[in-house]
Motif scaffolding. Structure first.
Motif, short mmCIF file in Angstrom:
data_model
loop_
_atom_site.label_atom_id
_atom_site.label_comp_id
_atom_site.label_asym_id
_atom_site.label_seq_id
_atom_site.Cartn_x
_atom_site.Cartn_y
_atom_site.Cartn_z
N LYS A 155 0.81 -1.23 0.00
CA LYS A 155 0.00 0.00 0.00
C LYS A 155 0.84 1.27 0.00
O LYS A 155 0.77 2.09 0.91
N GLY A 156 1.66 1.44 -1.02
CA GLY A 156 2.44 2.67 -1.13
C GLY A 156 3.68 2.72 -0.27
O GLY A 156 4.24 3.79 -0.05
N LEU A 157 4.11 1.57 0.25
CA LEU A 157 5.29 1.52 1.09
C LEU A 157 6.49 0.95 0.34
O LEU A 157 6.33 0.05 -0.49
N ASP A 158 7.65 1.47 0.62
CA ASP A 158 8.89 0.82 0.22
C ASP A 158 9.28 -0.12 1.35
O ASP A 158 9.16 0.22 2.53
N PHE A 159 9.76 -1.32 0.99
CA PHE A 159 10.07 -2.34 1.98
C PHE A 159 11.48 -2.85 1.78
O PHE A 159 11.86 -3.26 0.68
N ILE A 160 12.29 -2.79 2.85
CA ILE A 160 13.67 -3.27 2.80
C ILE A 160 13.75 -4.54 3.64
O ILE A 160 13.72 -4.48 4.87
N PRO A 161 13.82 -5.72 3.02
CA PRO A 161 13.87 -6.97 3.79
C PRO A 161 15.21 -7.12 4.51
O PRO A 161 16.27 -6.76 3.98
N ILE A 162 15.15 -7.64 5.74
CA ILE A 162 16.38 -7.86 6.50
C ILE A 162 16.52 -9.30 6.97
O ILE A 162 17.54 -9.66 7.56
N GLY A 163 15.50 -10.12 6.73
CA GLY A 163 15.60 -11.52 7.15
C GLY A 163 14.25 -12.20 7.19
O GLY A 163 13.24 -11.65 6.75
N GLU A 164 14.25 -13.43 7.70
CA GLU A 164 13.03 -14.22 7.82
C GLU A 164 12.85 -14.70 9.25
O GLU A 164 13.83 -14.85 9.99
N ILE A 165 11.61 -14.93 9.62
CA ILE A 165 11.31 -15.53 10.91
C ILE A 165 10.42 -16.75 10.68
O ILE A 165 9.67 -16.82 9.71
N GLU A 166 10.52 -17.71 11.60
CA GLU A 166 9.78 -18.96 11.46
C GLU A 166 8.95 -19.21 12.71
O GLU A 166 9.46 -19.20 13.82
N ASP A 167 7.65 -19.39 12.52
CA ASP A 167 6.74 -19.69 13.63
C ASP A 167 6.75 -21.19 13.91
O ASP A 167 6.61 -22.00 12.99
N ILE A 168 6.93 -21.55 15.19
CA ILE A 168 6.93 -22.96 15.58
C ILE A 168 6.12 -23.12 16.86
O ILE A 168 5.80 -22.14 17.54
N PHE A 169 5.82 -24.37 17.20
CA PHE A 169 5.14 -24.68 18.45
C PHE A 169 6.14 -25.40 19.37
O PHE A 169 6.85 -26.31 18.94
N VAL A 170 6.19 -24.95 20.63
CA VAL A 170 7.15 -25.52 21.57
C VAL A 170 6.47 -25.83 22.90
O VAL A 170 5.44 -25.24 23.25
N ALA A 171 7.08 -26.75 23.64
CA ALA A 171 6.61 -27.08 24.99
C ALA A 171 7.76 -27.75 25.73
O ALA A 171 8.78 -28.12 25.14
N THR A 172 7.62 -27.91 27.03
CA THR A 172 8.63 -28.61 27.83
C THR A 172 8.43 -30.12 27.70
O THR A 172 7.35 -30.60 27.33
N LYS A 173 9.48 -30.87 28.06
CA LYS A 173 9.38 -32.33 28.06
C LYS A 173 8.29 -32.79 29.02
O LYS A 173 7.52 -33.72 28.72
N ASN A 174 8.23 -32.14 30.16
CA ASN A 174 7.24 -32.54 31.16
C ASN A 174 5.82 -32.35 30.66
O ASN A 174 4.94 -33.18 30.90
N TYR A 175 5.58 -31.24 29.95
CA TYR A 175 4.22 -31.02 29.46
C TYR A 175 3.87 -32.04 28.38
O TYR A 175 2.74 -32.55 28.34
N LEU A 176 4.82 -32.36 27.51
CA LEU A 176 4.56 -33.37 26.48
C LEU A 176 4.34 -34.75 27.11
O LEU A 176 3.51 -35.53 26.62
N HIS A 177 5.06 -35.03 28.18
CA HIS A 177 4.84 -36.30 28.90
C HIS A 177 3.44 -36.34 29.48
O HIS A 177 2.76 -37.38 29.44
N PHE A 178 2.97 -35.23 30.00
CA PHE A 178 1.62 -35.13 30.54
C PHE A 178 0.59 -35.42 29.45
O PHE A 178 -0.39 -36.15 29.68
N LEU A 179 0.81 -34.87 28.25
CA LEU A 179 -0.13 -35.14 27.15
C LEU A 179 -0.08 -36.60 26.72
O LEU A 179 -1.11 -37.20 26.38
N ASN A 180 1.12 -37.18 26.75
CA ASN A 180 1.27 -38.58 26.37
C ASN A 180 0.52 -39.51 27.30
O ASN A 180 0.07 -40.59 26.91
N GLU A 181 0.40 -39.08 28.53
CA GLU A 181 -0.36 -39.90 29.49
C GLU A 181 -1.84 -39.92 29.16
O GLU A 181 -2.54 -40.85 29.52
N ARG A 182 -2.31 -38.89 28.47
CA ARG A 182 -3.74 -38.79 28.14
C ARG A 182 -4.07 -39.44 26.81
O ARG A 182 -5.16 -39.95 26.61
N GLU A 183 -3.13 -39.41 25.89
CA GLU A 183 -3.38 -40.07 24.60
C GLU A 183 -2.06 -40.34 23.91
O GLU A 183 -1.06 -39.70 24.18
#
Length: 302
Positions: A155-183
C-alpha cells in the motif's frame, strides 16, 4: 501583518546603518527603491519612522518602537538559521520508529546499536505497537519508518527486507509427557490434529498479525483447537512455555537457546508453517529526511 518581510528587512537595515546609501549597498538595491519602500511602510502604518538629519536618518519614537519588535524577529530568524546549521554540521536529526515489542527486543536493538555508534546526535523515538497498529501509524505519517513482518499488500510503502522468521510450536518435556499420558501421539495427520485439540495452546491475541497468520494456518489445514490461552506478548509466551503451562506458538529465532539446551522441544508439524519476511517499511511518496536516509543506508551495512 500587512507588510511583506522584505519591507521590514529594508526598514531594519536602514535603522541599523542610519544611512539610506549605506543600506542600499548592503541590500544591493538602489537608494530610490529604499526610499520608496520606507515611504510605503510609513503610509501603511500611519506614522513617521525616520527623521532626516545631516548625517542620514534617525528613528523617531514610533520608529524605535517598531524597530525593537523587528529586531527581535530577525534575531529569532538568525538563531534558527544557526541552529539549522549546527544540525547539519553535527548530523543532528530525529527518527520516529514504529515496531512491535517482540521485534524491538530481538531484531531492532542490534540495528540501533550500530546506527547510534555512527550517528550519536540523531534522536531516536520508538513507538511499540502491534504490526497492524504500526502500519496505521505509518500511513497516518505519525512515524517515519516501521520494522514489520511483510504484509500481503504494501500500500504505497517501500520495503527493505532484512531476514526471515519462522513460527513454531514448543513445549517442555514434562508437558509433552503429561499429554502422552492422556493419549498416544504419533505423526499421523489425524493424531496431530487431536494433539492440538487436547493441549492448552498459547497464542498471541487476535489483534496481532502473527496470531492472524497462525489462525489462517489452522483454517487451511483444518486443525481444530479447544483450549486457547491468549497472551499479549511473545516474551510471555516463551516464559509460559518454559514453566510448562502449555504449548506456545513462538518465533524459532527467539528461543534458540531453549531449544539447544533441550528445555523446550519443538513440536513436529506434518505441514510446516511458511517462514515470514521481516524488514523496514516507509512511505514511498514522502521525501526522506537526511537522518532517515542515513538510517536506511545503514541497514545494508549491518
Amino acid at each position: 501583518m500587512n507588510q511583506q518581510l522584505s519591507s521590514y528587512k529594508v526598514f531594519y537595515t536602514v535603522a541599523n546603518t542610519g544611512n539610506i546609501s549605506h543600506a542600499a549597498k548592503q541590500l544591493y538595491i538602489s537608494q530610490p527603491a529604499i526610499s520608496r519602500t520606507i515611504q510605503r511602510l510609513e503610509q501603511s502604518l500611519g506614522v513617521i519612522l525616520f527623521s532626516r538629519n545631516s548625517r542620514g536618518v534617525q528613528l523617531t519614537s514610533e520608529g524605535l518602537l517598531l524597530y525593537n519588535h523587528v529586531k527581535s524577529a530577525f534575531d529569532t530568524l538568525e538563531l534558527g538559521e544557526k541552529q539549522l546549521q549546527r544540525v547539519s554540521d553535527l548530523g543532528i536529526g530525529q527518527i520516529h520508529i514504529g515496531v512491535s515489542t517482540t521485534l524491538c527486543k530481538y531484531v531492532l536493538l542490534p540495528y540501533l546499536k550500530k546506527f547510534i555508534e555512527k550517528f550519536p546526535h540523531v534522536n531516536i523515538t520508538i513507538e511499540c505497537q502491534s504490526t497492524n497498529q504500526t502500519l496505521e501509524l505509518i500511513e497516518q505519517q505519525k512515524i517515519d519508518v516501521a520494522l514489520i513482518g511483510k504484509p500481503s499488500s504494501l500500500k504505497g510503502l517501500d520495503f527493505i527486507p532484512i531476514g526471515e522468521i519462522e513460527d513454531i510450536f514448543v513445549a517442555t518435556k514434562n508437558y509433552l509427557h503429561f499429554l502422552n499420558e492422556r493419549e498416544t501421539i504419533n505423526q499421523s495427520t489425524k493424531k496431530q490434529k487431536n494433539f492440538f485439540e487436547t493441549a492448552t495452546l498459547m497464542l498471541l491475541d487476535k489483534n496481532n498479525m502473527t496470531r492472524q497468520y497462525i489462525d489462517d494456518y489452522f483454517i487451511k489445514n483444518q486443525i481444530k483447537t479447544n483450549n486457547i490461552l491468549e497472551v499479549t506478548s511473545m516474551d510471555l509466551l516463551i516464559e509460559f512455555a518454559n514453566i510448562g503451562l502449555g504449548i506456545a506458538c513462538v518465533i524459532k529465532e527467539f528461543v534458540k537457546k531453549d531449544l539447544q539446551s533441550g528445555h523446550l522441544i519443538e513440536i513436529p508439524l506434518n505441514i510446516p508453517i511458511h517462514k515470514r519476511e521481516i524488514g523496514f517499511a516507509y512511505l514511498n511518496q514522502n521525501k526522506l529526511t537526511h537522518s532517515l536516509e542515513q538510517f536506511i543506508s545503514s541497514l545494508t551495512k549491518i
